[in-house]
Scaffold this motif. Structure first.
Motif, PDB file in Angstrom:
ATOM      1  N   UNK A 193       0.842  -1.187   0.000  1.00 15.05           N
ATOM      2  CA  UNK A 193       0.000   0.000   0.000  1.00 15.05           C
ATOM      3  C   UNK A 193       0.882   1.243   0.000  1.00 15.05           C
ATOM      4  N   UNK A 194       0.255   2.410  -0.079  1.00 18.08           N
ATOM      5  CA  UNK A 194       0.971   3.677  -0.092  1.00 18.08           C
ATOM      6  C   UNK A 194       0.898   4.344   1.268  1.00 18.08           C
ATOM      7  N   UNK A 195       2.035   4.889   1.684  1.00 16.81           N
ATOM      8  CA  UNK A 195       2.090   5.686   2.906  1.00 16.81           C
ATOM      9  C   UNK A 195       3.201   6.716   2.747  1.00 16.81           C
ATOM     10  N   UNK A 196       2.837   7.982   2.857  1.00 18.34           N
ATOM     11  CA  UNK A 196       3.809   9.076   2.766  1.00 18.34           C
ATOM     12  C   UNK A 196       4.623   9.010   1.476  1.00 18.34           C
ATOM     13  N   UNK A 210      11.448  -0.303  -2.985  1.00 12.09           N
ATOM     14  CA  UNK A 210      11.753   0.496  -1.797  1.00 12.09           C
ATOM     15  C   UNK A 210      12.022   1.960  -2.119  1.00 12.09           C
ATOM     16  N   UNK A 211      12.586   2.236  -3.287  1.00 13.01           N
ATOM     17  CA  UNK A 211      12.895   3.621  -3.648  1.00 13.01           C
ATOM     18  C   UNK A 211      11.887   4.220  -4.618  1.00 13.01           C
ATOM     19  N   UNK A 212      10.835   3.485  -4.933  1.00 10.00           N
ATOM     20  CA  UNK A 212       9.810   3.999  -5.844  1.00 10.00           C
ATOM     21  C   UNK A 212       9.067   5.161  -5.189  1.00 10.00           C
ATOM     22  N   UNK A 213       8.603   6.084  -6.021  1.00  6.42           N
ATOM     23  CA  UNK A 213       7.852   7.242  -5.539  1.00  6.42           C
ATOM     24  C   UNK A 213       6.507   7.301  -6.265  1.00  6.42           C
ATOM     25  N   UNK A 214       5.584   6.425  -5.894  1.00  2.00           N
ATOM     26  CA  UNK A 214       4.301   6.363  -6.602  1.00  2.00           C
ATOM     27  C   UNK A 214       3.426   7.572  -6.309  1.00  2.00           C
ATOM     28  N   UNK A 215       2.545   7.868  -7.282  1.00  4.43           N
ATOM     29  CA  UNK A 215       1.540   8.901  -7.074  1.00  4.43           C
ATOM     30  C   UNK A 215       0.341   8.328  -6.349  1.00  4.43           C
ATOM     31  N   UNK A 216      -0.857   8.725  -6.764  1.00  3.15           N
ATOM     32  CA  UNK A 216      -2.058   8.340  -6.027  1.00  3.15           C
ATOM     33  C   UNK A 216      -2.763   7.108  -6.576  1.00  3.15           C
ATOM     34  N   UNK A 217      -2.298   6.548  -7.692  1.00  7.64           N
ATOM     35  CA  UNK A 217      -2.997   5.414  -8.302  1.00  7.64           C
ATOM     36  C   UNK A 217      -2.074   4.211  -8.393  1.00  7.64           C
ATOM     37  N   UNK A 218      -2.529   3.085  -7.850  1.00  8.17           N
ATOM     38  CA  UNK A 218      -1.764   1.834  -7.856  1.00  8.17           C
ATOM     39  C   UNK A 218      -2.703   0.707  -8.239  1.00  8.17           C
ATOM     40  N   UNK A 219      -2.211  -0.251  -9.018  1.00 11.09           N
ATOM     41  CA  UNK A 219      -2.997  -1.439  -9.354  1.00 11.09           C
ATOM     42  C   UNK A 219      -2.058  -2.623  -9.498  1.00 11.09           C
ATOM     43  N   UNK A 220      -2.592  -3.819  -9.312  1.00 14.45           N
ATOM     44  CA  UNK A 220      -1.793  -5.033  -9.443  1.00 14.45           C
ATOM     45  C   UNK A 220      -2.686  -6.182  -9.862  1.00 14.45           C
ATOM     46  N   UNK A 221      -2.105  -7.147 -10.578  1.00 11.22           N
ATOM     47  CA  UNK A 221      -2.824  -8.381 -10.882  1.00 11.22           C
ATOM     48  C   UNK A 221      -2.273  -9.546 -10.077  1.00 11.22           C
ATOM     49  N   UNK A 223       0.871 -10.296  -9.938  1.00 12.00           N
ATOM     50  CA  UNK A 223       2.218 -10.513 -10.465  1.00 12.00           C
ATOM     51  C   UNK A 223       2.908  -9.200 -10.825  1.00 12.00           C
ATOM     52  N   UNK A 224       2.172  -8.316 -11.464  1.00 12.49           N
ATOM     53  CA  UNK A 224       2.700  -7.033 -11.911  1.00 12.49           C
ATOM     54  C   UNK A 224       2.012  -5.917 -11.152  1.00 12.49           C
ATOM     55  N   UNK A 225       2.788  -4.968 -10.648  1.00 15.11           N
ATOM     56  CA  UNK A 225       2.219  -3.793  -9.994  1.00 15.11           C
ATOM     57  C   UNK A 225       2.528  -2.579 -10.862  1.00 15.11           C
ATOM     58  N   UNK A 226       1.533  -1.719 -11.048  1.00 20.04           N
ATOM     59  CA  UNK A 226       1.709  -0.498 -11.835  1.00 20.04           C
ATOM     60  C   UNK A 226       1.261   0.685 -10.997  1.00 20.04           C
ATOM     61  N   UNK A 227       1.865   1.839 -11.273  1.00 16.33           N
ATOM     62  CA  UNK A 227       1.487   3.044 -10.545  1.00 16.33           C
ATOM     63  C   UNK A 227       1.742   4.266 -11.418  1.00 16.33           C
ATOM     64  N   UNK A 228       1.154   5.372 -11.012  1.00 19.80           N
ATOM     65  CA  UNK A 228       1.348   6.623 -11.733  1.00 19.80           C
ATOM     66  C   UNK A 228       2.329   7.501 -10.972  1.00 19.80           C
ATOM     67  N   UNK A 229       3.073   8.310 -11.727  1.00 16.64           N
ATOM     68  CA  UNK A 229       3.959   9.318 -11.140  1.00 16.64           C
ATOM     69  C   UNK A 229       4.040  10.483 -12.116  1.00 16.64           C
ATOM     70  N   UNK A 230       3.466  11.597 -11.721  1.00 18.96           N
ATOM     71  CA  UNK A 230       3.365  12.755 -12.609  1.00 18.96           C
ATOM     72  C   UNK A 230       2.665  12.332 -13.903  1.00 18.96           C
ATOM     73  N   UNK A 231       3.329  12.488 -15.047  1.00 16.09           N
ATOM     74  CA  UNK A 231       2.705  12.131 -16.325  1.00 16.09           C
ATOM     75  C   UNK A 231       3.172  10.765 -16.823  1.00 16.09           C
TER      76      UNK A 231
END
Length: 324
Positions: A193-196, A210-221, A223-231
């Protein structure tokens, strides 16, 4: 309304759940905002979608909102005369899950092949949310599990609220809060999940996240996790040395950004004023301005929402998108 039949298999999805539904016109289109590789909608995809489609009446709206891993079982939402009905279609069998009346809203439908989770609100102006779970192997009524949209995977649901991130065992009907945060997603059988502005996990977080900086949208199936960051749309799966940029949009003119990603197997669907589908293998993203092709991935299906038409095609039957 006939059942939607599909033919092949692919990894199941636990996708991103919108807080509230976005109800765009069925023929809505917008110009491409892509800054990365863009391809047109293949004719072979159109042909597959045309094989299994449901025609809507003049005063109803029909949408395929979820599917199991081989797309043979789907959940279809129909709205007519201020009533919205959610129905399971399973190889010719039709079973109602729930109906809401007087302009009640039903949205955020997720399906792991057995369990269905979804949310309702009393009307478009009242965002008081109730989230339910329903066992498709049982004839019982849906049971309330929380007050925010959930994702579901292998018999467990996850959501976040003011108390933190919840993991709910649907068979045992046991809820536990694992920590503060938002936007939970299943990666394997673990929950992240996202925190701070960072990913968190109850157990060990993969080193690459550990060093990823995700935005407000995350999804996973799973196996694969995807997220948004800026554009940018970013993704990672086991076996990758580091996260990869999957797609991007132009920063000017400013838009709603990349929102509502969903991932299943090698395909990611997302929105930025219109719908897009990215092929992880080639890095190409499909965008079309043809009316009637609002596309999303749900479980093992590519779904189409169009003018008085709802359709689904098995992802495993889709040809890969060509590299630019």
């Amino acid at each position: 309304m006939r059942a939607l039949i599909a033919l092949a298999g692919v990894t199941a999805v636990a996708g991103c759940v919108a807080a509230y539904p976005i109800d765009r016109p069925s023929d809505y289109t917008a110009e491409s905002k892509l800054s990365t590789c863009r391809v047109d909608l293949p004719q072979s995809w159109k042909d597959l979608l045309s094989r299994d489609r449901t025609e809507a009446g003049p005063h109803e709206k029909v949408i395929v909102v979820a599917a199991n891993e081989d797309a043979g079982t789907t959940l279809v939402k129909t709205t007519r005369n201020r009533t919205t009905e959610l129905v399971l279609h399973d190889h010719g069998k039709r079973q109602q899950v729930m109906a809401v009346q007087d302009d009640g809203q039903l949205f955020g439908v997720e399906f792991d092949g057995r369990w269905v989770t979804f949310s309702t609100t009393p009307n478009p102006a009242d965002h008081t949310t109730t989230t339910y779970a329903w066992d498709s192997r049982n004839d019982g009524a849906p049971a309330r599990i929380g007050d925010d949209g959930a994702v579901v995977h292998n018999g467990k649901a996850a959501w976040s609220d003011s108390s933190g991130v919840h993991i709910y065992d649907l068979a045992k009907k046991k809820d536990r809060v694992v920590g503060p945060g938002k936007e939970p997603a299943f990666l394997g059988d673990a929950v992240i999940w996202l925190q701070d502005g960072k990913f968190r996990a109850e157990g060990a977080l993969p080193e690459q996240l550990k060093n990823a900086e995700p935005g407000d949208s995350v999804a996973s199936d799973g196996r694969t996790v995807v997220w948004t960051r800026d554009e940018k749309l970013i993704g990672w799966r086991e076996g990758w040395a580091q996260p990869r940029e999957l797609a991007g949009i132009r920063p000017v003119p400013r838009t709603e950004g990349i929102v509502f990603p969903r991932v299943s197997g090698d395909f990611v669907s997302w929105q930025s004023e219109s719908s897009y589908v990215t092929d992880i293998r080639s890095g190409a993203t499909l965008h079309t301005t043809e009316g009637g092709y609002w596309l999303e991935v749900h479980g093992g299906a590519l779904t189409q929402q169009g003018w008085r038409v709802a359709a689904a095609a098995p992802l495993a039957k889709l040809s890969p998108l060509s590299r630019c």
